[in-house]
Scaffold this motif. Structure first.
Motif, PDB file in Angstrom:
ATOM      1  N   PHE A 247      -9.152  -4.109   1.647  1.00  0.00           N
ATOM      2  CA  PHE A 247      -8.260  -3.149   2.317  1.00  0.00           C
ATOM      3  C   PHE A 247      -8.469  -1.724   1.823  1.00  0.00           C
ATOM      4  O   PHE A 247      -8.577  -0.778   2.602  1.00  0.00           O
ATOM      5  CB  PHE A 247      -6.800  -3.575   2.105  1.00  0.00           C
ATOM      6  CG  PHE A 247      -5.793  -2.628   2.677  1.00  0.00           C
ATOM      7  CD1 PHE A 247      -5.436  -2.693   4.011  1.00  0.00           C
ATOM      8  CD2 PHE A 247      -5.194  -1.655   1.880  1.00  0.00           C
ATOM      9  CE1 PHE A 247      -4.513  -1.804   4.545  1.00  0.00           C
ATOM     10  CE2 PHE A 247      -4.271  -0.771   2.405  1.00  0.00           C
ATOM     11  CZ  PHE A 247      -3.931  -0.851   3.742  1.00  0.00           C
TER      12      PHE A 247
ATOM     13  N   GLN B 124      -9.964   0.249  12.526  1.00  0.00           N
ATOM     14  CA  GLN B 124      -8.502   0.145  12.598  1.00  0.00           C
ATOM     15  C   GLN B 124      -7.947   0.697  11.298  1.00  0.00           C
ATOM     16  O   GLN B 124      -8.156   0.123  10.231  1.00  0.00           O
ATOM     17  CB  GLN B 124      -8.106  -1.322  12.786  1.00  0.00           C
ATOM     18  CG  GLN B 124      -6.617  -1.564  12.965  1.00  0.00           C
ATOM     19  CD  GLN B 124      -6.303  -3.053  13.127  1.00  0.00           C
ATOM     20  OE1 GLN B 124      -7.203  -3.887  13.155  1.00  0.00           O
ATOM     21  NE2 GLN B 124      -5.044  -3.384  13.234  1.00  0.00           N
ATOM     22  N   LEU B 125      -7.230   1.841  11.379  1.00  0.00           N
ATOM     23  CA  LEU B 125      -6.787   2.537  10.181  1.00  0.00           C
ATOM     24  C   LEU B 125      -5.295   2.836  10.190  1.00  0.00           C
ATOM     25  O   LEU B 125      -4.704   3.077  11.243  1.00  0.00           O
ATOM     26  CB  LEU B 125      -7.529   3.879  10.032  1.00  0.00           C
ATOM     27  CG  LEU B 125      -9.011   3.849   9.694  1.00  0.00           C
ATOM     28  CD1 LEU B 125      -9.552   5.275   9.684  1.00  0.00           C
ATOM     29  CD2 LEU B 125      -9.269   3.169   8.355  1.00  0.00           C
TER      30      LEU B 125
ATOM     31  N   ASP C 220       3.436  -2.314  14.638  1.00  0.00           N
ATOM     32  CA  ASP C 220       2.204  -2.167  13.873  1.00  0.00           C
ATOM     33  C   ASP C 220       2.060  -0.691  13.492  1.00  0.00           C
ATOM     34  O   ASP C 220       2.512   0.197  14.225  1.00  0.00           O
ATOM     35  CB  ASP C 220       1.013  -2.616  14.730  1.00  0.00           C
ATOM     36  CG  ASP C 220      -0.301  -2.530  13.994  1.00  0.00           C
ATOM     37  OD1 ASP C 220      -0.780  -3.569  13.520  1.00  0.00           O
ATOM     38  OD2 ASP C 220      -0.858  -1.418  13.902  1.00  0.00           O
TER      39      ASP C 220
ATOM     40  N   GLN D  66      -9.407  -5.166   9.856  1.00  0.00           N
ATOM     41  CA  GLN D  66      -8.651  -5.339   8.625  1.00  0.00           C
ATOM     42  C   GLN D  66      -8.852  -6.742   8.056  1.00  0.00           C
ATOM     43  O   GLN D  66      -9.450  -7.618   8.691  1.00  0.00           O
ATOM     44  CB  GLN D  66      -7.169  -5.076   8.890  1.00  0.00           C
ATOM     45  CG  GLN D  66      -6.867  -3.642   9.293  1.00  0.00           C
ATOM     46  CD  GLN D  66      -6.818  -2.703   8.110  1.00  0.00           C
ATOM     47  OE1 GLN D  66      -6.477  -3.090   6.998  1.00  0.00           O
ATOM     48  NE2 GLN D  66      -7.160  -1.440   8.336  1.00  0.00           N
ATOM     49  N   ARG D  67      -8.328  -6.954   6.850  1.00  0.00           N
ATOM     50  CA  ARG D  67      -8.488  -8.226   6.138  1.00  0.00           C
ATOM     51  C   ARG D  67      -7.976  -9.408   6.949  1.00  0.00           C
ATOM     52  O   ARG D  67      -6.881  -9.380   7.485  1.00  0.00           O
ATOM     53  CB  ARG D  67      -7.744  -8.146   4.798  1.00  0.00           C
ATOM     54  CG  ARG D  67      -7.739  -9.427   3.984  1.00  0.00           C
ATOM     55  CD  ARG D  67      -6.917  -9.263   2.718  1.00  0.00           C
ATOM     56  NE  ARG D  67      -5.548  -8.886   3.010  1.00  0.00           N
ATOM     57  CZ  ARG D  67      -4.596  -9.755   3.366  1.00  0.00           C
ATOM     58  NH1 ARG D  67      -4.880 -11.037   3.469  1.00  0.00           N
ATOM     59  NH2 ARG D  67      -3.366  -9.344   3.602  1.00  0.00           N
TER      60      ARG D  67
ATOM     61  N   THR E  71      -1.052   0.744  12.584  1.00  0.00           N
ATOM     62  CA  THR E  71      -2.452   1.160  12.587  1.00  0.00           C
ATOM     63  C   THR E  71      -2.850   1.802  13.915  1.00  0.00           C
ATOM     64  O   THR E  71      -2.187   1.634  14.937  1.00  0.00           O
ATOM     65  CB  THR E  71      -3.392  -0.023  12.311  1.00  0.00           C
ATOM     66  OG1 THR E  71      -3.222  -1.017  13.335  1.00  0.00           O
ATOM     67  CG2 THR E  71      -3.105  -0.636  10.956  1.00  0.00           C
TER      68      THR E  71
ATOM     69  N   PRO F  16      -2.267  -6.439  10.034  1.00  0.00           N
ATOM     70  CA  PRO F  16      -3.099  -5.520  10.813  1.00  0.00           C
ATOM     71  C   PRO F  16      -4.189  -6.246  11.597  1.00  0.00           C
ATOM     72  O   PRO F  16      -4.407  -5.962  12.783  1.00  0.00           O
ATOM     73  CB  PRO F  16      -3.696  -4.597   9.744  1.00  0.00           C
ATOM     74  CG  PRO F  16      -2.718  -4.636   8.628  1.00  0.00           C
ATOM     75  CD  PRO F  16      -2.197  -6.044   8.603  1.00  0.00           C
ATOM     76  N   GLN F  17      -4.866  -7.183  10.928  1.00  0.00           N
ATOM     77  CA  GLN F  17      -5.930  -7.934  11.604  1.00  0.00           C
ATOM     78  C   GLN F  17      -5.380  -8.778  12.747  1.00  0.00           C
ATOM     79  O   GLN F  17      -5.943  -8.801  13.847  1.00  0.00           O
ATOM     80  CB  GLN F  17      -6.659  -8.830  10.598  1.00  0.00           C
ATOM     81  CG  GLN F  17      -7.664  -9.799  11.220  1.00  0.00           C
ATOM     82  CD  GLN F  17      -7.118 -11.221  11.356  1.00  0.00           C
ATOM     83  OE1 GLN F  17      -6.261 -11.634  10.569  1.00  0.00           O
ATOM     84  NE2 GLN F  17      -7.574 -11.956  12.342  1.00  0.00           N
TER      85      GLN F  17
ATOM     86  N   GLN G 202     -14.786  -8.106   8.792  1.00  0.00           N
ATOM     87  CA  GLN G 202     -13.477  -8.331   8.174  1.00  0.00           C
ATOM     88  C   GLN G 202     -13.584  -8.702   6.694  1.00  0.00           C
ATOM     89  O   GLN G 202     -12.629  -9.195   6.109  1.00  0.00           O
ATOM     90  CB  GLN G 202     -12.731  -9.457   8.907  1.00  0.00           C
ATOM     91  CG  GLN G 202     -12.385  -9.122  10.353  1.00  0.00           C
ATOM     92  CD  GLN G 202     -11.717 -10.284  11.059  1.00  0.00           C
ATOM     93  OE1 GLN G 202     -12.162 -11.418  10.950  1.00  0.00           O
ATOM     94  NE2 GLN G 202     -10.649 -10.003  11.781  1.00  0.00           N
TER      95      GLN G 202
ATOM     96  N   ILE H  93     -11.803   0.050   3.275  1.00  0.00           N
ATOM     97  CA  ILE H  93     -12.143   0.087   4.694  1.00  0.00           C
ATOM     98  C   ILE H  93     -12.423   1.513   5.168  1.00  0.00           C
ATOM     99  O   ILE H  93     -13.422   1.781   5.849  1.00  0.00           O
ATOM    100  CB  ILE H  93     -11.018  -0.546   5.533  1.00  0.00           C
ATOM    101  CG1 ILE H  93     -10.962  -2.055   5.286  1.00  0.00           C
ATOM    102  CG2 ILE H  93     -11.237  -0.276   7.029  1.00  0.00           C
ATOM    103  CD1 ILE H  93      -9.774  -2.749   5.914  1.00  0.00           C
TER     104      ILE H  93
ATOM    105  N   THR I 179       0.855  -1.180   0.000  1.00  0.00           N
ATOM    106  CA  THR I 179       0.000   0.000   0.000  1.00  0.00           C
ATOM    107  C   THR I 179       0.892   1.230   0.000  1.00  0.00           C
ATOM    108  O   THR I 179       2.113   1.121   0.166  1.00  0.00           O
ATOM    109  CB  THR I 179      -0.959   0.009   1.214  1.00  0.00           C
ATOM    110  OG1 THR I 179      -1.913   1.067   1.057  1.00  0.00           O
ATOM    111  CG2 THR I 179      -0.217   0.210   2.521  1.00  0.00           C
TER     112      THR I 179
END
Length: 332
Positions: free
Chosen positions: A173, A189-190, A114, A140-141, A116, A146-147, A169, A176, A38
């Protein structure tokens, strides 16, 4: 999740994956195609290596593409659509578990926490994690870092994600943030800069950092097929040397200086927001100061995956992590 990784395995088996030696561009530099999972200020050292001419200094012509998804990044690497991927190292475990003859290895770490943040739509007083119970959480996915880190942090605070929350979920991505902005979920969660932009626009408030809560973990690293690293060892070394120099640059410069350097990659992000985001990441030591992915970090990654029920099987650090390039970079 399984379907996506079976597709990756199909590509691994059905395509021709010969890792040829790298071509040189017209100016004599070695072309390297990099696929990033990303576009995020979380990856600032990568962009600094480009904007400050560090890759060029080391004789590399880096072509950067954003793939928007760990499975897509891995597919690009396996199908020779990219030489190097920037993604969570958990993806290498998924591919290895499916019987890869040419395993994909992490060879240079970029971030060590992490990246996020927990954003609340309507925060109530002083935040505590108990407030999440019974709410709709836009996560997240499934199967991504992230998840898994999100669930790990929630579990550490006494929250059973799949029992105490309405956990969503199944949103891609890239969509979201838009889903939350459209009214889905009470918490989300970003990544940055989206979290700070939402805060500035009054769409939510950052109430916690998953990076601070989860501790040190190899969150994103540069990966490549073992065959590529063997046939293009000099290129991999140049790449890692440049990354290490960029990491030192980020470590020694202010958030504002870094924001100005990477601004061409974030033309829609105001400089004040970018500066705030980078300062936040620097303050919680998210940026690795060297590219070595340590064994204890690798073990912590597998612990987090196991907690989420996503670890196919435990794999030794030496099997899927190649530290020789990073170690050589730091000794020069």
């Amino acid at each position: 999740m399984k379907t996506k990784w079976l597709l990756v395995l199909f590509l691994l088996i059905a395509s021709v994956f010969g890792a040829c030696s790298k071509e040189q561009s017209s100016d004599g530099k070695i072309k390297v195609r990099v696929a990033e999972v990303t576009r995020s200020l979380f990856y600032a050292p990568e962009y600094v290596a480009i904007s400050e001419g560090i890759f060029e200094k080391h004789g590399l012509d880096v072509e950067l593409t954003t793939t928007f998804g760990g499975d897509k990044t891995m597919t690009a690497v396996l199908s020779n659509g990219a030489d190097i991927g920037l993604v969570g190292p958990e993806t290498t475990l998924y591919v290895y578990a499916q019987g890869a003859n040419d395993p994909v290895k992490s060879f240079a770490q970029l971030t060590q926490t992490d990246g996020t943040f927990l954003v609340a739509r309507n925060p109530k007083g002083t935040f505590n994690w108990e407030q999440l119970k019974g709410t709709t959480f836009l996560g997240q996915r499934k199967g991504g870092m992230p998840q898994m880190v999100g669930e790990y942090v929630l579990s550490n605070h006494g929250i059973e994600p799949h029992k105490d929350l309405k956990l969503i979920q199944n949103i891609d991505f890239a969509n979201i943030a838009n889903a939350f902005a459209s009214g889905t979920g009470e918490y989300v969660q970003l990544f940055e800069p989206t979290a700070s932009i939402f805060e500035k626009e009054g769409k939510g408030k950052i109430v916690a950092s998953f990076g601070l809560e989860s501790g040190k973990v190899p969150y994103t690293a540069f990966i490549a097929k073992e065959s590529f690293l063997k046939k293009n060892a000099k290129t991999a070394q140049k790449f890692t040397d440049a990354l290490y120099e960029a990491q030192a640059w980020v470590d020694s410069h202010s958030a504002e200086e870094i924001a100005q350097s990477v601004a061409p990659f974030f033309q829609d992000t105001p400089l004040d927001i970018a500066t705030k985001v980078i300062d936040r990441y620097k303050s919680q030591n998210s940026y690795s100061t060297n590219p070595i992915l340590e064994e204890d970090e690798w073990n912590n990654l597998q612990k987090i995956m196991k907690n989420s029920g996503e670890l196919p099987k435990e794999v030794p650090h030496s099997t899927l992590v190649d530290t020789k390039f990073a170690e050589k970079s730091t000794k020069q």
